[in-house]
Scaffold this motif. Structure first.
Motif, mmCIF file in Angstrom:
data_model
loop_
_atom_site.group_PDB
_atom_site.id
_atom_site.type_symbol
_atom_site.label_atom_id
_atom_site.label_comp_id
_atom_site.label_asym_id
_atom_site.label_seq_id
_atom_site.Cartn_x
_atom_site.Cartn_y
_atom_site.Cartn_z
ATOM 1 N N ASP A 1 -37.022 -37.698 5.639
ATOM 2 C CA ASP A 1 -36.031 -38.710 6.167
ATOM 3 C C ASP A 1 -34.875 -37.946 6.767
ATOM 4 O O ASP A 1 -34.379 -37.123 5.989
ATOM 5 N N HIS B 1 -28.697 -34.239 1.765
ATOM 6 C CA HIS B 1 -28.960 -33.776 0.729
ATOM 7 C C HIS B 1 -28.401 -32.184 0.876
ATOM 8 O O HIS B 1 -27.815 -31.537 0.009
ATOM 9 N N LEU C 1 -31.213 -38.552 5.257
ATOM 10 C CA LEU C 1 -31.081 -37.951 3.994
ATOM 11 C C LEU C 1 -31.186 -36.556 3.656
ATOM 12 O O LEU C 1 -30.667 -35.921 2.748
ATOM 13 N N ARG C 2 -32.252 -35.861 4.563
ATOM 14 C CA ARG C 2 -32.387 -34.476 4.172
ATOM 15 C C ARG C 2 -31.012 -33.820 4.596
ATOM 16 O O ARG C 2 -30.705 -32.923 3.811
ATOM 17 N N PRO D 1 -34.903 -29.452 -3.580
ATOM 18 C CA PRO D 1 -34.688 -30.601 -3.826
ATOM 19 C C PRO D 1 -33.885 -30.728 -5.298
ATOM 20 O O PRO D 1 -33.207 -31.873 -5.642
ATOM 21 N N TYR E 1 -25.997 -35.642 -10.761
ATOM 22 C CA TYR E 1 -27.116 -36.317 -9.881
ATOM 23 C C TYR E 1 -28.178 -36.731 -10.481
ATOM 24 O O TYR E 1 -28.640 -36.174 -11.442
ATOM 25 N N PRO F 1 -38.691 -35.781 -3.586
ATOM 26 C CA PRO F 1 -38.662 -35.062 -2.237
ATOM 27 C C PRO F 1 -39.598 -35.752 -1.232
ATOM 28 O O PRO F 1 -39.203 -35.451 0.021
ATOM 29 N N VAL G 1 -34.022 -36.171 -7.288
ATOM 30 C CA VAL G 1 -34.364 -36.941 -5.977
ATOM 31 C C VAL G 1 -36.064 -36.836 -5.866
ATOM 32 O O VAL G 1 -36.516 -36.115 -6.622
ATOM 33 N N VAL H 1 -36.549 -37.930 0.387
ATOM 34 C CA VAL H 1 -35.451 -37.180 0.837
ATOM 35 C C VAL H 1 -35.901 -36.054 1.882
ATOM 36 O O VAL H 1 -35.350 -36.227 3.020
ATOM 37 N N PHE H 2 -36.708 -35.465 1.784
ATOM 38 C CA PHE H 2 -37.122 -34.648 2.791
ATOM 39 C C PHE H 2 -38.122 -34.919 3.874
ATOM 40 O O PHE H 2 -38.646 -34.227 4.762
#
Length: 246
Positions: free
Chosen positions: A81, A88, A84-85, A38, A70, A75, A73, A78-79
């Protein structure tokens, strides 16, 4: 506890980094903490701060500097979806290849070398997820500089790629600690056995274990964070480093 943000002249640009130092009078052993997938965020800073509190100067470099600035994020977003994953991974994780990060490592080591509050001698490296893989590769790439290396929920530690860490087993001089996760496709039982066989054949000083936790269990903001096993990680890591670096 003190923290200083610095700019490291790395292989392909300027890498933001943070140096955590304990209270009191040094010098203290130096440790490099390699973040997980992440990226840089409060949870990773909390880990560096806690480690430093046990008597270490901890360098926390941003391995994603090649991707530009950036915001941290989450996690849990992001992780979980897929879109999104993958975005990333493509923007941040893909450029941070083993070859790229190993090219940065002399600059990271030089930061510790240049500090009067860092004790001379070999350094420690600990890494998580992608950082766990990179930590082992660093120990094999810079064997004269790294005295202790720890990898937590690292993936691809003994796979069929040319950058697999197990291929460097014969070069690693550091004491090694590896903690894998259960039901982890990126470090399954076959890879565990392969890594153990390579380290054993090389005559390495190592421990390889599997924790009853999911891949990514240590950082507090991960969807699979396991407080009990994360604490076990601390109760293992600190004596491991103390026994080699102090």
């Amino acid at each position: 506890m003190a923290v200083e943000q610095i700019a490291v002249t790395a292989a392909e640009g300027t890498a933001p980094a943070w140096v955590y130092t304990p209270e009191g009078k040094g010098p203290w052993p130096g440790v490099i903490l390699l973040m997980d997938g992440p990226g840089m965020r409060p949870a990773v800073h909390h880990m560096a701060q806690r480690l430093s509190g046990h008597g270490y100067v901890v360098l926390l470099p941003d391995l994603f500097y090649r991707s530009g600035a950036y915001d941290p994020v989450d996690p849990k977003v992001v992780f979980t979806d897929k879109t999104l994953r993958e975005a990333h991974r493509e923007r941040f994780m893909a450029p941070a290849t083993p070859k790229a990060v190993m090219a940065d490592f002399p600059a990271f080591l030089a930061v510790l070398d240049g500090r009067a509050d860092v004790a001379p001698g070999g350094y420690g490296v600990t890494g998580y997820c992608m950082g766990g893989r990179l930590a082992l590769i660093a120990a094999g790439t810079y064997p004269d500089r790294i005295a202790a290396v720890a990898s937590f929920h690292g993936g691809g530690l003994a796979n069929d790629t040319p950058t697999s860490p197990h291929l460097l087993a014969g070069r690693i001089r550091a004491k090694i600690y590896v903690a894998g996760a259960i039901e982890d496709a990126n470090f399954d039982d076959a890879q565990k056995a392969r890594l153990i066989a390579a380290l054993d054949q090389a005559g390495a000083d190592f421990t390889v274990e599997t924790y009853p936790a999911r891949h990514g269990w240590v950082p507090e903001d991960m969807p699979v964070h396991n407080p009990e096993q994360a604490e076990r990680h601390w109760q293992t890591l600190i004596p491991f480093f103390d026994g080699v670096l102090k």
